[in-house]
Design a protein around this motif. Structure first.
Motif, PDB file in Angstrom:
ATOM      1  N   GLU A  14       0.855  -1.184   0.000  1.00  0.00           N
ATOM      2  CA  GLU A  14       0.000   0.000   0.000  1.00  0.00           C
ATOM      3  C   GLU A  14       0.893   1.237   0.000  1.00  0.00           C
ATOM      4  O   GLU A  14       1.847   1.332   0.756  1.00  0.00           O
ATOM      5  CB  GLU A  14      -0.892  -0.001   1.236  1.00  0.00           C
ATOM      6  N   GLN A  15       0.568   2.184  -0.849  1.00  0.00           N
ATOM      7  CA  GLN A  15       1.305   3.452  -0.893  1.00  0.00           C
ATOM      8  C   GLN A  15       0.339   4.597  -0.632  1.00  0.00           C
ATOM      9  O   GLN A  15      -0.830   4.535  -1.013  1.00  0.00           O
ATOM     10  CB  GLN A  15       1.975   3.645  -2.260  1.00  0.00           C
ATOM     11  N   HIS A  16       0.836   5.632   0.007  1.00  0.00           N
ATOM     12  CA  HIS A  16      -0.010   6.785   0.275  1.00  0.00           C
ATOM     13  C   HIS A  16       0.817   8.059   0.171  1.00  0.00           C
ATOM     14  O   HIS A  16       2.014   8.072   0.459  1.00  0.00           O
ATOM     15  CB  HIS A  16      -0.664   6.687   1.659  1.00  0.00           C
ATOM     16  N   PHE A  49      -4.430   7.001  -1.600  1.00  0.00           N
ATOM     17  CA  PHE A  49      -3.927   5.660  -1.319  1.00  0.00           C
ATOM     18  C   PHE A  49      -3.989   4.797  -2.571  1.00  0.00           C
ATOM     19  O   PHE A  49      -5.012   4.764  -3.261  1.00  0.00           O
ATOM     20  CB  PHE A  49      -4.775   4.982  -0.234  1.00  0.00           C
ATOM     21  N   TRP A  50      -2.889   4.077  -2.843  1.00  0.00           N
ATOM     22  CA  TRP A  50      -2.860   3.054  -3.877  1.00  0.00           C
ATOM     23  C   TRP A  50      -2.805   1.677  -3.218  1.00  0.00           C
ATOM     24  O   TRP A  50      -2.215   1.512  -2.144  1.00  0.00           O
ATOM     25  CB  TRP A  50      -1.620   3.188  -4.758  1.00  0.00           C
ATOM     26  N   HIS A  51      -3.404   0.683  -3.849  1.00  0.00           N
ATOM     27  CA  HIS A  51      -3.430  -0.684  -3.317  1.00  0.00           C
ATOM     28  C   HIS A  51      -3.941  -0.674  -1.873  1.00  0.00           C
ATOM     29  O   HIS A  51      -3.280  -1.140  -0.948  1.00  0.00           O
ATOM     30  CB  HIS A  51      -2.043  -1.333  -3.385  1.00  0.00           C
ATOM     31  N   VAL A  52      -5.127  -0.129  -1.701  1.00  0.00           N
ATOM     32  CA  VAL A  52      -5.727   0.033  -0.370  1.00  0.00           C
ATOM     33  C   VAL A  52      -5.802  -1.317   0.339  1.00  0.00           C
ATOM     34  O   VAL A  52      -6.298  -2.308  -0.216  1.00  0.00           O
ATOM     35  CB  VAL A  52      -7.129   0.652  -0.495  1.00  0.00           C
ATOM     36  N   GLY A  53      -5.299  -1.365   1.554  1.00  0.00           N
ATOM     37  CA  GLY A  53      -5.314  -2.598   2.326  1.00  0.00           C
ATOM     38  C   GLY A  53      -4.264  -3.598   1.911  1.00  0.00           C
ATOM     39  O   GLY A  53      -4.220  -4.713   2.421  1.00  0.00           O
ATOM     40  N   GLY A  54      -3.393  -3.213   0.963  1.00  0.00           N
ATOM     41  CA  GLY A  54      -2.343  -4.111   0.504  1.00  0.00           C
ATOM     42  C   GLY A  54      -2.820  -5.188  -0.436  1.00  0.00           C
ATOM     43  O   GLY A  54      -2.099  -6.169  -0.681  1.00  0.00           O
TER      44      GLY A  54
END
Length: 489
Positions: free
Chosen positions: A435-437, A459-464
């Protein structure tokens, strides 16, 4: 050595500095090492550089909403007592992506009492510190966004609780400072001055500790029984170490009960877990004046290197207690446990530009990285970085603008476990993706005691993952808008 004035963002509470260092000896130097009043806040407040000696600024009754409180504060101060109170109100909204769009509210009120033993009854260099929290509201991160990095450090379980309770004693003219009691580690260790300006919780106590330790370790809003020593052998060097219980709420590593529910009052004073050792070396330098003359604008920086070791038992991320795969349909569901855990980290805060000597217009960078074992930790590597711009808005010398980014990388066995689950058909979440923010924020000093901070996070890839583990539906990138209001009473 007198500390250089903190970044202008801290001057948004110009009078708050008088509360940061309230108890002094006659010569103006601290009789003990009091905590910053901002130590009861998890994020959103930049901290002064870690220096061994601070000089108290002039008292400013206008720095707090209640001022001298009808003369009560000066009377208490003469008897060695200082009471600080801060109130935080936040509104957040998920504009798109995540699980469910919509708004939430959270808030917190913190009260700290400090007692200077020399003023109280003549015992030199002693300080008693007690603080309490009242946390309220709902979690945008858990209920609407679904991220692993909380949008705010105040995004915690509702409770009214004791925070810290410790006694501090200075030795050798306070070159050595020792605290004993129930201690919170994340106000002193692993701290980046510039990162703590941002509201996302990862810029305070990161995933590498909050997700990999029992109940997140002794970090806001929890503390643990232990001892902390801080030694300043030379002005530019600070050495710190602490030994605490590693499980502040006494719970198992995995639990359906939230840590704040297991210990709603903050008085568990657990001694049932393992022992957590943490150490850190801090070097304060002025890069510009080391390579030029005294007329050059000062470019101060603080560089830190540290690590922790935990003697507790930690769950394997791929294998169960019978040696099989946790993701297998016939798994026991109980992970294999390993003895001990460790982490190393580095933190760099560096001013890279100043308009002129003494100018409040500055640009500063921060970088923080962590690394640990990938077998027993869900997150094995983490990095954050960002830049802050102080005093850049015309006519707003106390305001700060910042932009920061962060991500946490999953450990090898956590990644393999997700692949196992996909292959065996036991999970709908899909492969793990870091996850990236990114956060863009502006902190405005409305008055010396009132701070307003509008904030945007993406947020990218929310929650991994790429899919909701409950429904299998895709999770969109999350866009979050919020505002924080902090009042010092």
């Amino acid at each position: 050595m007198k500390a250089e004035r903190p970044a202008p963002a801290l001057r948004r509470v110009a009078g708050l500095l008088a509360a940061l260092y309230p108890l002094t000896m006659g010569d103006g130097i601290l009789a003990a090492t009091p905590p910053l009043v901002t130590d009861v806040l998890p994020s959103g407040v930049p901290l002064p550089p870690p220096t061994p000696v601070e000089v108290q600024p002039p008292e400013d009754p206008g720095s707090e909403l209640l001022g001298e409180a009808g003369g009560a504060r000066p009377w208490l101060a003469r008897h060695g007592i200082r009471i600080n109170m801060q109130d935080v109100e936040e509104l957040w909204g998920l504009a798109s992506g995540g699980l469910h769009t919509g708004p939430t509210y959270d808030g917190m009120t913190a009260v700290t009492l400090m007692f200077d033993t020399e003023r109280g009854f003549g015992w030199p260099d002693g300080l008693l510190n007690v603080s309490a929290l009242q946390i309220r509201g709902r979690s945008l991160t858990g209920e609407r966004l679904g991220a692993v990095n909380a949008v705010s450090g105040y995004d915690a379980g509702r409770s009214t609780r004791l925070f810290e309770l410790w006694y501090g004693q200075g030795f050798f003219a306070n070159l050595l400072d020792v605290r004993v009691g129930s201690i919170d580690l994340d106000t002193e260790f692993l701290v980046s001055q510039n990162a703590s300006f941002f509201l996302n919780s990862s810029f305070g106590w990161p995933l590498s500790t909050s997700s990999n330790l029992y109940s997140g370790g002794p970090s806001w809003p929890f503390s643990a029984l232990g001892v902390r020593a801080k030694w300043t052998p030379i002005d530019q060097l600070v050495l710190m170490g602490a030994v605490t219980d590693d499980n502040p709420t006494r719970g198992p590593f995995y639990s359906a009960i939230a840590p704040t529910q297991r210990d709603p009052s903050g008085t568990a004073f657990s001694t049932s877990g393992g022992t957590l050792f943490i150490g850190e070396a801090q070097l304060s330098i002025d890069v510009a004046r080391r390579i030029a003359d005294q007329a050059t604008p000062s470019l101060s920086g603080t560089w830190k290197l540290g690590g922790l070791y935990d003697t507790g038992r930690f769950p394997d991320q791929r294998y169960d207690d019978h040696g099989g795969l946790l993701a297998a349909p016939d798994s026991t569901g109980q992970p294999r446990y390993h003895r001990d855990n460790w982490m190393i980290y580095m933190v760099a805060d560096q001013m890279i530009w100043r308009a002129a000597p003494g100018s409040s217009k500055t640009i500063s960078l921060f970088v923080r990285a962590t690394a640990n074992d990938g077998s027993r930790n869900r997150f094995s590597t983490e990095i954050q970085g960002g830049v802050t711009f102080d005093g850049m808005v015309p006519g707003r010398t106390d305001d700060t603008i910042g932009i920061a980014w962060g991500t946490g990388f999953y450990g090898s066995r956590a990644i393999d476990n997700a692949r196992d689950a996909m292959r065996l058909g036991t999970s709908l979440a899909g492969a793990l993706k870091p996850e990236q923010h990114i956060e863009v924020t502006y902190q405005a000093a409305v008055t010396p005691y009132l701070i307003i901070q509008p904030d945007f996070q993406y947020f990218w890839h929310v929650g991994g993952t790429s899919f909701d583990p409950q429904t299998g539906r895709p999770i969109g990138n999350g866009a979050v808008l919020g505002v924080n209001m902090t009042t010092t009473f």
